[in-house]
Write an enzyme that holds these catalytic residues in place. Structure first.
Site, short mmCIF file in Angstrom:
data_model
loop_
_atom_site.label_atom_id
_atom_site.label_comp_id
_atom_site.label_asym_id
_atom_site.label_seq_id
_atom_site.Cartn_x
_atom_site.Cartn_y
_atom_site.Cartn_z
N ARG A 41 0.79 -1.03 0.08
CA ARG A 41 -0.34 0.11 -0.13
C ARG A 41 0.93 1.15 -0.09
NH1 ARG A 41 -2.62 3.66 3.52
NH2 ARG A 41 -4.89 4.20 2.97
N SER A 110 -12.58 -2.73 0.36
CA SER A 110 -13.08 -2.06 1.55
C SER A 110 -14.47 -1.52 1.36
CB SER A 110 -12.07 -0.72 1.46
OG SER A 110 -10.75 -0.95 1.66
N LYS A 140 -4.44 6.01 7.93
CA LYS A 140 -5.48 6.53 6.84
C LYS A 140 -6.41 7.31 7.65
CE LYS A 140 -8.07 4.04 4.75
NZ LYS A 140 -8.86 2.79 3.81
#
Length: 226
Positions: A41, A110, A140
């Site tokens: 990521r 997600s 995040k």
């Protein structure tokens, strides 16, 4: 509630300065115990940097049978030969990700704190759905908070695996596992662990084992864990 064992889902830190050095950190993490999946990521990184990271970590992961999942981009995941892709609600939808990845590679989605989004993703061909954040996280920005009930209900009504994500640590993940998570996702709790990534993975696996024991006790007693 599923009796299938919960596993650790390892996510990279937001930046990888030196892919070769980071690959050694990944190998160190894997020496700490079971890792069920690994997500690369690297938000806003150029394609060349992502490809360099994929090239560096892929041999380490394949030697250990850990699938390499790329975040956000099905096109890059397919081009770079990753084992799967993880998409968010602002990325290409699950159906498009499946088309680009083909039938044999992994597609994860997600779904925040929404069973509706998760059911839609499963129906569109997702191999797993991710719920969260369960706790505050610095990795995040989050606007929704998931709770244990979403895991419990998901296990009752669906067979597609679910990943719990968001602020999870060895100290707080035990009830998440007991509630029915198939995977526990972690990033900063691994890479910022004072004992290093190997110790962090070992601590997570110990906590997961405790959570699975709690889950087994709930199943044996006929309780739904709530």
């Amino acid at each position: 509630m599923s009796e299938a064992a919960c596993r650790l889902y390892l996510i990279t830190p937001p930046r990888v300065a030196d892919p070769a050095v980071f690959a050694r950190s990944v190998a160190e993490a894997a020496a700490g115990g079971d890792i069920g999946a690994f997500q690369l990521r690297l938000k806003d990184a150029p394609d060349a940097a992502i490809e360099a990271a994929v090239t560096a970590v892929r041999p380490v992961l394949r030697e250990r049978g850990i699938p390499l999942i790329l975040n956000d981009s099905p096109e890059l995941a397919a081009r770079f030969g990753c084992d799967g892709v993880h998409v968010g609600q602002d990325d290409p939808p699950a159906r498009e990700a499946r088309r680009l990845m083909g039938p044999r590679r992994v597609v994860g989605v997600s779904c925040h704190a929404s069973r509706h989004l998760a059911i839609e993703a499963a129906e569109a061909g997702a191999d797993y759905v991710a719920f969260g954040a369960f706790f505050p996280t610095a990795t995040k920005t989050t606007t929704e908070r998931a709770d244990l009930e979403i895991l419990e209900i998901w296990q009752e009504i669906m067979v597609v695996p679910c990943v719990a994500i968001g602020g999870l640590t060895p100290d707080n993940c035990r009830p998440i596992v007991a509630a029915g998570a198939d995977f526990v996702a972690a990033s900063s709790a691994i890479w910022n662990h004072p004992g290093g990534p190997k110790a962090a993975v070992a601590d997570f696996n110990a906590a997961i084992a405790e959570g699975m024991a709690d889950r087994g006790a709930c199943l044996a007693s006929g309780s739904d864990g709530r």
